[in-house]
Design a protein around this motif. Structure first.
Motif, PDB file in Angstrom:
ATOM      1  N   PHE A 176       0.813  -1.225   0.000  1.00 14.27           N
ATOM      2  CA  PHE A 176       0.000   0.000   0.000  1.00 14.27           C
ATOM      3  C   PHE A 176       0.842   1.269   0.000  1.00 14.27           C
ATOM      4  O   PHE A 176       0.306   2.366  -0.142  1.00 14.27           O
ATOM      5  N   ASN A 177       2.152   1.114   0.163  1.00 10.58           N
ATOM      6  CA  ASN A 177       2.990   2.301   0.307  1.00 10.58           C
ATOM      7  C   ASN A 177       4.211   2.266  -0.595  1.00 10.58           C
ATOM      8  O   ASN A 177       5.250   2.844  -0.275  1.00 10.58           O
ATOM      9  N   THR A 178       4.072   1.575  -1.721  1.00  8.87           N
ATOM     10  CA  THR A 178       5.209   1.479  -2.627  1.00  8.87           C
ATOM     11  C   THR A 178       4.737   1.599  -4.074  1.00  8.87           C
ATOM     12  O   THR A 178       3.539   1.473  -4.364  1.00  8.87           O
ATOM     13  N   ASN A 179       5.676   1.827  -4.972  1.00  7.24           N
ATOM     14  CA  ASN A 179       5.366   2.012  -6.396  1.00  7.24           C
ATOM     15  C   ASN A 179       6.248   1.117  -7.258  1.00  7.24           C
ATOM     16  O   ASN A 179       7.150   0.442  -6.761  1.00  7.24           O
ATOM     17  N   GLY A 180       5.975   1.159  -8.547  1.00  3.24           N
ATOM     18  CA  GLY A 180       6.874   0.564  -9.533  1.00  3.24           C
ATOM     19  C   GLY A 180       7.107  -0.917  -9.380  1.00  3.24           C
ATOM     20  O   GLY A 180       6.191  -1.698  -9.089  1.00  3.24           O
ATOM     21  N   ASP A 181       8.376  -1.321  -9.542  1.00  6.36           N
ATOM     22  CA  ASP A 181       8.728  -2.735  -9.554  1.00  6.36           C
ATOM     23  C   ASP A 181       8.447  -3.411  -8.215  1.00  6.36           C
ATOM     24  O   ASP A 181       8.050  -4.584  -8.173  1.00  6.36           O
ATOM     25  N   ASN A 182       8.676  -2.683  -7.133  1.00 11.12           N
ATOM     26  CA  ASN A 182       8.433  -3.264  -5.809  1.00 11.12           C
ATOM     27  C   ASN A 182       6.950  -3.579  -5.629  1.00 11.12           C
ATOM     28  O   ASN A 182       6.584  -4.652  -5.132  1.00 11.12           O
ATOM     29  N   TRP A 183       6.076  -2.650  -6.036  1.00  9.72           N
ATOM     30  CA  TRP A 183       4.646  -2.892  -5.960  1.00  9.72           C
ATOM     31  C   TRP A 183       4.264  -4.075  -6.853  1.00  9.72           C
ATOM     32  O   TRP A 183       3.496  -4.958  -6.447  1.00  9.72           O
ATOM     33  N   LYS A 184       4.787  -4.081  -8.063  1.00  6.95           N
ATOM     34  CA  LYS A 184       4.440  -5.128  -9.026  1.00  6.95           C
ATOM     35  C   LYS A 184       4.869  -6.500  -8.521  1.00  6.95           C
ATOM     36  O   LYS A 184       4.123  -7.485  -8.651  1.00  6.95           O
ATOM     37  N   PHE A 185       6.059  -6.567  -7.923  1.00  8.34           N
ATOM     38  CA  PHE A 185       6.545  -7.838  -7.407  1.00  8.34           C
ATOM     39  C   PHE A 185       5.637  -8.364  -6.287  1.00  8.34           C
ATOM     40  O   PHE A 185       5.243  -9.531  -6.288  1.00  8.34           O
ATOM     41  N   GLN A 186       5.290  -7.502  -5.340  1.00  6.70           N
ATOM     42  CA  GLN A 186       4.422  -7.915  -4.241  1.00  6.70           C
ATOM     43  C   GLN A 186       3.042  -8.314  -4.756  1.00  6.70           C
ATOM     44  O   GLN A 186       2.430  -9.271  -4.272  1.00  6.70           O
ATOM     45  N   ARG A 187       2.557  -7.583  -5.745  1.00  2.00           N
ATOM     46  CA  ARG A 187       1.243  -7.883  -6.333  1.00  2.00           C
ATOM     47  C   ARG A 187       1.266  -9.257  -6.999  1.00  2.00           C
ATOM     48  O   ARG A 187       0.310 -10.040  -6.854  1.00  2.00           O
ATOM     49  N   GLN A 188       2.333  -9.569  -7.723  1.00  2.00           N
ATOM     50  CA  GLN A 188       2.426 -10.856  -8.404  1.00  2.00           C
ATOM     51  C   GLN A 188       2.508 -12.019  -7.420  1.00  2.00           C
ATOM     52  O   GLN A 188       1.834 -13.039  -7.583  1.00  2.00           O
ATOM     53  N   VAL A 189       3.324 -11.842  -6.374  1.00  2.00           N
ATOM     54  CA  VAL A 189       3.473 -12.909  -5.377  1.00  2.00           C
ATOM     55  C   VAL A 189       2.150 -13.151  -4.657  1.00  2.00           C
ATOM     56  O   VAL A 189       1.702 -14.284  -4.501  1.00  2.00           O
ATOM     57  N   ALA A 190       1.497 -12.071  -4.237  1.00  2.00           N
ATOM     58  CA  ALA A 190       0.232 -12.203  -3.519  1.00  2.00           C
ATOM     59  C   ALA A 190      -0.856 -12.795  -4.409  1.00  2.00           C
ATOM     60  O   ALA A 190      -1.634 -13.653  -3.984  1.00  2.00           O
ATOM     61  N   SER A 191      -0.902 -12.329  -5.646  1.00  2.00           N
ATOM     62  CA  SER A 191      -1.912 -12.822  -6.582  1.00  2.00           C
ATOM     63  C   SER A 191      -1.750 -14.316  -6.824  1.00  2.00           C
ATOM     64  O   SER A 191      -2.730 -15.071  -6.857  1.00  2.00           O
ATOM     65  N   HIS A 192      -0.512 -14.749  -6.968  1.00  2.00           N
ATOM     66  CA  HIS A 192      -0.244 -16.174  -7.194  1.00  2.00           C
ATOM     67  C   HIS A 192      -0.708 -17.007  -6.006  1.00  2.00           C
ATOM     68  O   HIS A 192      -1.386 -18.042  -6.175  1.00  2.00           O
ATOM     69  N   GLU A 193      -0.374 -16.545  -4.797  1.00  2.00           N
ATOM     70  CA  GLU A 193      -0.741 -17.315  -3.613  1.00  2.00           C
ATOM     71  C   GLU A 193      -2.252 -17.371  -3.412  1.00  2.00           C
ATOM     72  O   GLU A 193      -2.806 -18.407  -3.041  1.00  2.00           O
ATOM     73  N   PHE A 194      -2.934 -16.244  -3.646  1.00  2.00           N
ATOM     74  CA  PHE A 194      -4.367 -16.209  -3.426  1.00  2.00           C
ATOM     75  C   PHE A 194      -5.131 -17.026  -4.456  1.00  2.00           C
ATOM     76  O   PHE A 194      -6.300 -17.347  -4.244  1.00  2.00           O
ATOM     77  N   ASN A 195      -4.509 -17.334  -5.561  1.00  2.00           N
ATOM     78  CA  ASN A 195      -5.172 -18.125  -6.589  1.00  2.00           C
ATOM     79  C   ASN A 195      -4.949 -19.625  -6.420  1.00  2.00           C
ATOM     80  O   ASN A 195      -5.436 -20.423  -7.218  1.00  2.00           O
ATOM     81  N   THR A 196      -4.191 -20.003  -5.375  1.00  2.00           N
ATOM     82  CA  THR A 196      -3.961 -21.428  -5.148  1.00  2.00           C
ATOM     83  C   THR A 196      -5.155 -22.039  -4.414  1.00  2.00           C
ATOM     84  O   THR A 196      -5.740 -21.427  -3.529  1.00  2.00           O
ATOM     85  N   ARG A 197      -5.473 -23.268  -4.793  1.00  2.00           N
ATOM     86  CA  ARG A 197      -6.618 -23.941  -4.183  1.00  2.00           C
ATOM     87  C   ARG A 197      -6.377 -24.194  -2.697  1.00  2.00           C
ATOM     88  O   ARG A 197      -7.302 -24.095  -1.884  1.00  2.00           O
ATOM     89  N   SER A 198      -5.138 -24.489  -2.327  1.00  2.00           N
ATOM     90  CA  SER A 198      -4.839 -24.802  -0.925  1.00  2.00           C
ATOM     91  C   SER A 198      -5.078 -23.596  -0.020  1.00  2.00           C
ATOM     92  O   SER A 198      -5.570 -23.748   1.109  1.00  2.00           O
ATOM     93  N   LEU A 199      -4.753 -22.389  -0.490  1.00  2.00           N
ATOM     94  CA  LEU A 199      -4.985 -21.206   0.340  1.00  2.00           C
ATOM     95  C   LEU A 199      -6.473 -20.924   0.466  1.00  2.00           C
ATOM     96  O   LEU A 199      -6.956 -20.581   1.554  1.00  2.00           O
ATOM     97  N   ARG A 200      -7.198 -21.084  -0.622  1.00  2.00           N
ATOM     98  CA  ARG A 200      -8.645 -20.858  -0.555  1.00  2.00           C
ATOM     99  C   ARG A 200      -9.290 -21.827   0.430  1.00  2.00           C
ATOM    100  O   ARG A 200     -10.188 -21.453   1.194  1.00  2.00           O
ATOM    101  N   LYS A 201      -8.823 -23.071   0.417  1.00  2.00           N
ATOM    102  CA  LYS A 201      -9.347 -24.062   1.351  1.00  2.00           C
ATOM    103  C   LYS A 201      -8.979 -23.690   2.781  1.00  2.00           C
ATOM    104  O   LYS A 201      -9.792 -23.831   3.708  1.00  2.00           O
ATOM    105  N   PHE A 202      -7.763 -23.207   2.973  1.00  2.00           N
ATOM    106  CA  PHE A 202      -7.316 -22.796   4.300  1.00  2.00           C
ATOM    107  C   PHE A 202      -8.176 -21.643   4.815  1.00  2.00           C
ATOM    108  O   PHE A 202      -8.590 -21.636   5.983  1.00  2.00           O
ATOM    109  N   VAL A 203      -8.473 -20.666   3.953  1.00  2.00           N
ATOM    110  CA  VAL A 203      -9.309 -19.529   4.341  1.00  2.00           C
ATOM    111  C   VAL A 203     -10.699 -20.018   4.737  1.00  2.00           C
ATOM    112  O   VAL A 203     -11.272 -19.568   5.750  1.00  2.00           O
TER     113      VAL A 203
END
Length: 348
Positions: A123-150
């Protein structure tokens, strides 16, 4: 002698006159605070008087403004020529958040105000750092195991804590602060999902959580910093002198970050020793994927708690409030829930 006379004239005549003018303007703004009028802007101070008059209903006030503004977009003038653009136009929102997102960076003032609490989180960064965190988080949230855990976390919190509290309140004809209950519910859920840590904030008897209190205080004071319609010089001086709300912010941020880092260290040790009872939470996933920098993962996890805590509880609070005001909709929701439950049992 002439300068002294001018100074005396200014102090005894001009200052009271300025104060009187500002007082009358503020009174007028307060009187119109419940009317749907566009705020007036003055030299140097912008629309500060209207902002101050609507402090206790700022969200509703800003919503009213954009609804009566052309294209549902309004430029709010602040101190010394600073401006905020407020919009409720879907096309504008899409342009900012999707079509031309890289052009709309978080400015220095915004980042500086939130850095003590959020560090370099998403929430407090821009550019490549934001994009990297967004990609990592997006990947994890799209996994079936995390959805099941939630699903498992939420179901446990519902069955073991929320529903028993509500059932007991009904049996005892007890009045509950439902917003507080839902905030506790959301906090337990998001902490378990983000950290794998259960703060038991909704456990009976309902008590205070030092971590939850510190997190709330850090969020509120940091938010006031970033949305301040006065000069940032005020909070910077308070921070320098370690006084007022800035002193509490320093204490709260220290408590939150130290607590988070201790959990990060414990989780890293458990993963290294293979003794972690569950590794489906976000923190375990980040650490297991090689992101072991303590400050980096702490910033990310704090941002996830911020993203899930108040948003979830606020949405649920408004949902149940709206249901209470619309009995016919409430009946439809109850019937749909019963049908879904019957279908679920039939499948089993």
């Amino acid at each position: 002698m002439t300068l002294q006379l001018l100074a005396s004239f200014f102090l005894f005549f001009c200052l009271p006159l300025i104060f009187l003018i500002l007082s009358k303007a503020y009174s007028a703004a307060t009187a119109n605070s419940n009317k749907k009028l566009l705020p007036k802007s003055y030299p140097l101070i912008g629309s500060y008087l209207d902002v101050a008059a609507n402090t206790d209903r700022r969200i509703q006030w800003l919503s009213d403004i954009v609804l009566i503004s052309p294209a549902n977009t309004y430029t709010l003038h602040r101190f010394l020529g600073n401006r905020n653009v407020i919009t409720a136009n879907p096309a504008v929102v899409q342009h900012i958040l999707k079509t031309r997102f890289p052009l709309y960076q978080k400015g220095h003032a915004f980042q500086e105000a939130l850095r003590d609490f959020l560090g370099n989180g998403i929430f407090n960064t821009n550019g490549d750092n934001w994009k990297f965190q967004r990609q990592v988080a997006s990947h994890e949230f799209n996994t079936r195991s995390l959805r099941k855990f939630v699903e498992n976390v939420v179901e446990t919190e519902l069955n073991d804590r929320l529903i028993p509290i509500l059932a007991a309140a009904v049996a005892q004809n007890q009045v509950l602060d439902f917003q507080d209950i839902l905030q506790r519910f959301a906090f337990d859920n998001i902490c378990r999902i983000a950290f794998g840590f259960d703060p038991e904030y909704l456990s009976q008897p309902l008590g205070q959580s030092k971590f939850a209190k510190a997190f709330d205080d850090a969020t509120e004071i940091s938010s006031r910093r970033s949305s301040s319609y006065a000069l940032p010089l005020i909070w910077k001086v308070q921070k320098l002198l370690n006084m007022g709300s800035e002193r509490r912010l320093r204490e709260a941020v220290s408590e939150v970050r130290e607590f988070a880092k201790n959990i990060v260290r414990d989780k890293k040790r458990e993963l290294a020793e293979g003794t972690s009872p569950e590794s489906a939470d976000m923190l375990s996933r980040f650490l297991s994927s090689g992101h072991s920098d303590e400050d980096f993962v702490t910033d990310i996890v704090i941002s996830f708690i911020l993203a899930g805590k108040d948003t979830t509880s606020a949405a649920l609070t408004w949902f149940f409030w709206l249901l209470s005001k619309n009995p016919e909709v409430e009946k439809k929701v109850v019937n749909e829930a019963r049908e879904s439950q019957s279908a679920l049992f039939t499948m089993k």
